[in-house]
Design a protein around this motif. Structure first.
Motif: not given
Length: 386
Positions: A193-198, A211-215, A217-226
Motif C-alpha cells: 500500500l505504501i508503494g501504491w501511495l507513492e 492525504s486521506e489514504i496516507e492517514k 496507512i499511517t493508522r495501519l502502521q500504528t495498529i501494526t506497532d501496537r
C-alpha cells in the motif's frame, strides 16, 4: 475424546478423590474422638465408685485402691456437687476457682456443657453429682478437624491460584503470539500500500484523496506497532499527553458519524507524561469506540483532561445506556461483554495497557443506567528522580 475434555475429567477425578480423602479423615477423627470420650466416661464412672467407697469407708475398708484411682487422674477436670449444685470439691482446676464463687459457678457451667453428670448415690436417698470436662488430649483432638479443614482450604487456595496464574500465563502467551503474528501478516500488504501511495503521488492523483489514504496507512502502521508490542515491555517516552490524546481523538472524530457530538477539553499548556504513544492511542481508541457502542452511534461524547500536582486524569464520558454499579469492575474482565457481537477484550486490554504498562489506574468514575457513563484514567506525573 479431545485433550481438553480429558483434562477436565482428570480434574474432576482429582477433586472427587480429594473430597473423599478429606471426608474419610474427618470421619476417622470423629470416631477416635467418640472412642476417647467413652473411655473418659468409663474412667469417671470408676472415679465415682472410688468416691462412693471413700465416703462410705470405715476402719476396715482398704483405701489403697480408691486413693490410687484419684491419684491417676491428672488431666480430666472434675467438680463434685450436692443435689443443689453446692460445690464440694474441685479437681484438676485452679485452686483459686474454689475460693471465687462466680468463677466456680462459671467453671461448673462449662463442665455441664461438656458432659452429662455422673450421679453418685453414696447412701440411699442421698446423691452427689460428678461433673467432668474433656481432657487436654480430647480438647486437642476436638479442634483437629477444624485445623485440618483450614489447612486443606489454604492448600486448595494455593493450588487454585497456581492453576489460575498458570492458565493466565498460557493465555497471555497465546494472545501475545497471535498479536505478533497479526502484526507480521499486516506488514506485507501494508508495504504494498505504501508503494501504491507513492505511485499515486507520482501520477498527481487528487491531493485530498492521497492525504486521506496516507492517514489510513499511517493508522495501519500504528495498529501494526501496537500488536507488535503485545507481550513485550513497551518503551515509555516523556511526551505531551494532551497532544497525543487530541491527535487520536481528532482522527476518530473524523471517522465516525456526525450523529455523535464530540467535545474535547484540556489545559493549553503541555503535560509531560511517560507513556508509549502507540499504546496510549490504542487506549483512547478503545474507550471512544466503547462509548460510541454504548450510545448505539448517536449521542454526546467528551474527553476532559485535568491535572493536579501529582497526577493527570483523562475522563471519557458518553450519553449511552450506562452500567449497573454491580458491573463496575466486571467490565474490565477478559471475555466480559454486554454486546451480541464481540469478544470482550477491549476494556480488559485497555486496563492492562494503563495499569501494567503505564502504572496508571482506570475505573468507572460515574455511571447511571439510561443516562451515561464516565470512565477515568489517571497517570502519575514523573518526579525529578524519574
Amino acid at each position: 475424546m479431545q485433550f481438553s475434555e480429558k483434562r477436565n475429567v482428570t480434574r474432576w477425578i482429582i477433586i472427587i478423590a480429594s473430597f473423599f480423602i478429606v471426608t474419610l479423615i474427618l470421619w476417622n477423627t470423629y470416631i477416635f474422638f467418640q472412642i476417647f470420650k467413652n473411655d473418659e466416661r468409663i474412667k469417671m464412672e470408676v472415679w465415682a465408685e472410688a468416691q462412693k467407697s471413700l465416703i462410705n469407708a470405715d476402719e476396715n475398708t482398704d483405701m489403697e485402691l480408691p486413693l490410687k484411682i484419684f491419684s491417676h487422674n491428672s488431666t480430666i477436670p472434675i467438680i463434685l456437687t450436692t443435689e443443689k449444685d453446692s460445690i464440694i470439691s474441685i479437681t484438676n482446676l485452679d485452686d483459686e476457682i474454689l475460693a471465687d464463687t462466680l468463677a466456680a459457678k462459671a467453671a461448673l457451667l462449662d463442665l455441664k456443657r461438656d458432659n452429662e453428670p455422673i450421679i453418685i448415690e453414696y447412701v440411699p436417698g442421698s446423691f452427689r453429682y460428678l461433673y467432668y470436662g474433656n481432657s487436654t488430649l480430647l480438647n486437642k483432638l476436638k479442634y483437629y478437624p477444624i485445623a485440618l479443614v483450614m489447612i486443606i482450604v489454604l492448600f486448595g487456595g494455593v493450588v487454585y491460584n497456581f492453576y489460575r496464574s498458570t492458565k493466565m500465563a498460557t493465555q497471555n502467551k497465546l494472545w501475545a503470539g497471535m498479536a505478533k503474528e497479526t502484526a507480521h501478516q499486516i506488514g506485507t500488504p501494508l508495504s504494498s500500500l505504501i508503494g501504491w501511495l507513492e505511485i499515486m503521488k507520482a501520477d498527481n492523483v487528487d491531493e485530498t484523496t492521497v492525504s486521506e489514504i496516507e492517514k489510513d496507512i499511517t493508522r495501519l502502521q500504528t495498529i501494526t506497532d501496537r500488536f507488535s508490542k503485545i507481550g513485550s515491555e513497551p518503551v515509555l517516552e516523556l511526551i505531551d499527553i494532551v497532544k497525543e490524546t487530541k491527535e487520536s481523538f481528532e482522527y476518530l472524530q473524523s471517522r465516525f458519524s456526525k450523529q455523535v457530538q464530540f467535545s474535547f477539553s484540556a489545559p493549553e499548556n503541555p503535560i509531560m507524561i511517560n507513556i508509549n504513544p502507540a499504546l496510549h492511542s490504542w487506549t483512547v481508541e478503545n474507550l471512544v469506540k466503547n462509548a460510541i457502542d454504548a450510545m448505539r452511534g448517536r449521542g454526546t461524547l467528551g474527553i476532559v483532561i485535568e491535572q493536579d500536582s501529582k497526577s493527570v486524569k483523562i475522563t471519557v464520558s458518553d450519553s449511552g445506556k450506562g452500567i449497573p454499579k454491580i458491573l463496575f469492575k466486571r467490565i474490565f474482565e477478559p471475555g466480559f461483554t454486554t454486546k451480541k457481537r464481540g469478544w470482550g477484550l477491549g476494556l480488559s486490554l485497555t486496563k492492562r495497557i494503563v495499569e501494567e504498562y503505564h502504572k496508571g489506574k482506570i475505573r468507572v468514575l460515574q455511571s447511571e443506567v439510561g443516562k451515561g457513563t464516565k470512565i477515568q484514567i489517571s497517570f502519575r506525573k514523573p518526579t525529578e528522580k524519574n
